[in-house]
Scaffold this motif. Structure first.
Motif, PDB file in Angstrom:
ATOM      1  N   LEU A 109      76.011  -0.587-133.778  1.00  0.00           N
ATOM      2  CA  LEU A 109      74.756  -0.250-134.442  1.00  0.00           C
ATOM      3  C   LEU A 109      73.944   0.768-133.655  1.00  0.00           C
ATOM      4  CD1 LEU A 109      73.421  -3.731-135.643  1.00  0.00           C
ATOM      5  CD2 LEU A 109      74.463  -1.944-137.051  1.00  0.00           C
ATOM      6  N   PHE A 110      73.113   1.505-134.382  1.00  0.00           N
ATOM      7  CA  PHE A 110      72.099   2.376-133.802  1.00  0.00           C
ATOM      8  C   PHE A 110      71.352   1.610-132.709  1.00  0.00           C
ATOM      9  CE2 PHE A 110      67.509   3.673-134.538  1.00  0.00           C
ATOM     10  CZ  PHE A 110      67.562   4.798-133.731  1.00  0.00           C
ATOM     11  N   GLY A 111      71.071   2.271-131.589  1.00  0.00           N
ATOM     12  CA  GLY A 111      70.517   1.606-130.417  1.00  0.00           C
ATOM     13  C   GLY A 111      69.268   0.789-130.673  1.00  0.00           C
ATOM     14  N   ASN A 112      68.316   1.324-131.432  1.00  0.00           N
ATOM     15  CA  ASN A 112      67.086   0.579-131.699  1.00  0.00           C
ATOM     16  C   ASN A 112      67.348  -0.650-132.558  1.00  0.00           C
ATOM     17  OD1 ASN A 112      65.059   3.565-131.791  1.00  0.00           O
ATOM     18  ND2 ASN A 112      65.190   2.031-130.193  1.00  0.00           N
ATOM     19  N   THR A 113      68.312  -0.562-133.473  1.00  0.00           N
ATOM     20  CA  THR A 113      68.649  -1.724-134.288  1.00  0.00           C
ATOM     21  C   THR A 113      69.258  -2.813-133.414  1.00  0.00           C
ATOM     22  OG1 THR A 113      69.107  -0.232-136.132  1.00  0.00           O
ATOM     23  CG2 THR A 113      69.833  -2.498-136.365  1.00  0.00           C
ATOM     24  N   THR A 114      70.133  -2.420-132.491  1.00  0.00           N
ATOM     25  CA  THR A 114      70.714  -3.379-131.550  1.00  0.00           C
ATOM     26  C   THR A 114      69.622  -4.040-130.720  1.00  0.00           C
ATOM     27  OG1 THR A 114      72.800  -2.161-131.412  1.00  0.00           O
ATOM     28  CG2 THR A 114      72.286  -3.647-129.594  1.00  0.00           C
ATOM     29  N   SER A 115      68.678  -3.241-130.235  1.00  0.00           N
ATOM     30  CA  SER A 115      67.570  -3.769-129.437  1.00  0.00           C
ATOM     31  C   SER A 115      66.765  -4.784-130.244  1.00  0.00           C
ATOM     32  CB  SER A 115      66.659  -2.624-128.987  1.00  0.00           C
ATOM     33  OG  SER A 115      65.536  -3.102-128.286  1.00  0.00           O
ATOM     34  N   THR A 153      77.380   2.197-142.454  1.00  0.00           N
ATOM     35  CA  THR A 153      78.544   2.832-143.061  1.00  0.00           C
ATOM     36  C   THR A 153      79.326   3.638-142.026  1.00  0.00           C
ATOM     37  OG1 THR A 153      77.091   4.645-143.760  1.00  0.00           O
ATOM     38  CG2 THR A 153      77.572   2.929-145.378  1.00  0.00           C
ATOM     39  N   ILE A 154      78.669   4.590-141.391  1.00  0.00           N
ATOM     40  CA  ILE A 154      79.251   5.376-140.297  1.00  0.00           C
ATOM     41  C   ILE A 154      78.361   5.166-139.080  1.00  0.00           C
ATOM     42  CG2 ILE A 154      79.866   7.673-139.449  1.00  0.00           C
ATOM     43  CD1 ILE A 154      80.254   8.568-142.318  1.00  0.00           C
ATOM     44  N   ALA A 155      78.970   4.777-137.969  1.00  0.00           N
ATOM     45  CA  ALA A 155      78.190   4.456-136.775  1.00  0.00           C
ATOM     46  C   ALA A 155      77.663   5.712-136.098  1.00  0.00           C
ATOM     47  CB  ALA A 155      79.046   3.648-135.799  1.00  0.00           C
ATOM     48  N   ASN A 156      76.555   5.559-135.453  1.00  0.00           N
ATOM     49  CA  ASN A 156      75.900   6.613-134.690  1.00  0.00           C
ATOM     50  C   ASN A 156      75.896   6.192-133.219  1.00  0.00           C
ATOM     51  OD1 ASN A 156      73.976   8.323-133.477  1.00  0.00           O
ATOM     52  ND2 ASN A 156      72.246   7.246-134.399  1.00  0.00           N
ATOM     53  N   PRO A 157      76.525   6.936-132.298  1.00  0.00           N
ATOM     54  CA  PRO A 157      76.987   8.324-132.438  1.00  0.00           C
ATOM     55  C   PRO A 157      78.503   8.507-132.515  1.00  0.00           C
ATOM     56  CG  PRO A 157      76.677   7.825-130.126  1.00  0.00           C
ATOM     57  CD  PRO A 157      76.386   6.554-130.870  1.00  0.00           C
ATOM     58  N   ARG A 158      79.298   7.420-132.372  1.00  0.00           N
ATOM     59  CA  ARG A 158      80.749   7.574-132.258  1.00  0.00           C
ATOM     60  C   ARG A 158      81.467   7.622-133.611  1.00  0.00           C
ATOM     61  NH1 ARG A 158      83.980   5.708-128.112  1.00  0.00           N
ATOM     62  NH2 ARG A 158      85.546   5.782-129.770  1.00  0.00           N
ATOM     63  N   THR A 159      80.746   7.488-134.696  1.00  0.00           N
ATOM     64  CA  THR A 159      81.238   7.687-136.069  1.00  0.00           C
ATOM     65  C   THR A 159      82.315   6.697-136.519  1.00  0.00           C
ATOM     66  OG1 THR A 159      82.983   9.353-135.661  1.00  0.00           O
ATOM     67  CG2 THR A 159      80.690  10.153-135.851  1.00  0.00           C
ATOM     68  N   GLN A 160      82.355   5.485-135.937  1.00  0.00           N
ATOM     69  CA  GLN A 160      83.280   4.486-136.444  1.00  0.00           C
ATOM     70  C   GLN A 160      82.893   4.118-137.883  1.00  0.00           C
ATOM     71  OE1 GLN A 160      81.462   4.167-133.605  1.00  0.00           O
ATOM     72  NE2 GLN A 160      82.640   3.232-131.948  1.00  0.00           N
TER      73      GLN A 160
END
Length: 410
Positions: A109-115, A153-160
């Motif tokens: 997940l996007f870093g802030n969402t993970t936080s 849908t597409i991860a940020n930043p590694r695009t999984q």
């Protein structure tokens, strides 16, 4: 008349309801309060028996027009707008989760969402992070008290690219609320409703707004989830059709109580920006593909991450799910090259942390948006210290390639 296409429907969305003075766009309503002819009418609006507006913190005619537009884009039941994408995520989940609940989320997940999700533990909500590229990982993490599965849908930043259809099937079989963040793909490239998503999150700040001039977020109920089976709906929101229970609770317990309201001026900017989403995404995807191919062939680039490249692990999945691979790509430089120094040589590309702007933006990932995680956590997520994230814009592709050519020349 046949159902209008994506852009036609978006352009003419405001005209589906009467607009003051014959304007072609819904005007900006800055009023914080709304009056009624008599108190009985006001009471009916307060109690949900009649449509209307009671206080600006719960929305305005301007934000409502934007919500209608997003609902059409996502082929959903209803949409609630918020002051940012993070506000949409946090208020939605806090409105629907309680202490003792469990949630499964993507580990990419996007870093802030993970936080944010890590903070949930302080409120008694357990979160299990898994690799969502295989639905089996999600299924294995489910518990009797699992209320939500949350993926991008597409991860940020590694695009999984998550196994969106597989996870949807698991959630359907287990009757778990399936929340999909569609920010990177947008409803033009992909509608999560197709994979049985219950709720769809969009950061309107990004591609939907497109111009980097307004913050906003939204959650759309696709109408697929049976809210009568969800244990966390409060009794006083169990009114009317069961399909509306979820969105009513999110608006009341989320938007109203938290106050993360989208202002009317921002809503207006975002609604205007949304009109050209399809045109911008077509150009953005084309530019990102060309730029990814250029970087993949460059001798000073170690690796490029973009779902449109055939060596991407989820290349076939992306091709089957999306009608474009969006504008986010990232790449690693070979050892010995300072990624910050390389970015400093770019003249057209802007150093910025935003995504989805019309202008191409670049950022060194490790020392900025993933800095707080520390080197060990970054390594566990495959975030190289030289990783650069690109949000591709709509410039002439020849100019972008020339800019990177010059920056990597020395």
């Amino acid at each position: 008349m046949k159902k209008p296409g994506f852009t036609t429907a978006t352009l003419h969305s405001d005209r589906s309801k009467p607009i003051e003075h014959g304007a072609t766009h819904k005007p900006i309503h800055n009023s914080a309060a709304f009056c009624y002819a008599d108190a009985n009418e006001l009471v009916k609006v307060f109690q949900g028996e009649k449509a209307g507006f009671v206080y600006g913190r719960q929305g305005s005619p301007t934000s409502a027009a934007l919500e209608d537009k997003i609902t059409r884009m996502e082929d959903g039941l209803a949409t609630i707008s918020f002051s940012s994408g993070m506000a949409a995520i946090s208020t939605t989940l806090f409105a629907l989760l309680r202490a003792g609940d469990h949630m499964v989320a993507s580990s990419f997940l996007f870093g802030n969402t993970t936080s944010l999700f890590e903070t949930f533990a302080q409120f008694g909500i357990e979160v299990t992070f898994v690799d969502p590229t295989e639905a089996a990982n999600v299924e294995a993490a489910l518990k009797p008290n699992t209320r939500v599965v949350f993926v991008e849908t597409i991860a940020n930043p590694r695009t999984q690219v998550a196994d969106l259809a597989g996870i949807g099937a698991v959630c359907q079989a287990r009757n778990v609320l399936y929340v999909v963040d569609n920010t990177i793909t947008t409803p033009f490239l992909f509608q999560p409703k197709r994979v049985c998503a219950s709720l769809v999150i969009n950061s309107l700040t990004k591609y939907i707004g497109g111009h980097g001039n307004a913050l906003g977020g939204a959650v759309t109920d696709t109408g697929l989830f049976d809210w009568s089976t969800y244990p966390n709906i409060y009794d006083h929101y169990k009114k009317g059709e069961t399909k509306t229970w979820g969105v009513v609770q999110i608006r009341k317990k989320g938007l109203r109580d938290a106050g993360a309201t989208l202002g009317p001026e921002a809503a207006h900017h975002l609604a205007i920006g949304a009109e050209t989403l399809a045109l911008r995404m077509q150009r953005t995807c084309s530019n990102a593909q060309r730029l990814a191919e250029f970087l993949a062939a460059h001798p000073k680039v170690k690796r490029v991450y973009y779902p449109g490249l055939s060596d991407h692990p989820q290349y076939e999945r992306a091709k089957s799910l999306f009608c474009g691979n969006s504008g986010i790509l990232s790449f690693e430089l070979i050892d010995g090259i300072d990624c910050i120094a390389a970015l400093g040589k770019l003249e057209i590309v802007i150093s910025s942390t935003n995504l989805g702007d019309n202008r191409t933006l670049a950022i060194p990932v490790a020392p900025t948006i993933y800095f707080e995680m520390g080197a060990e956590r970054r390594a566990s997520l495959g975030i190289a210290e030289s990783l650069i994230r690109i949000s591709t814009g709509i410039e002439d592709i020849e100019d972008l390639i020339a800019d990177f050519t010059a920056a990597l020349a020395d």
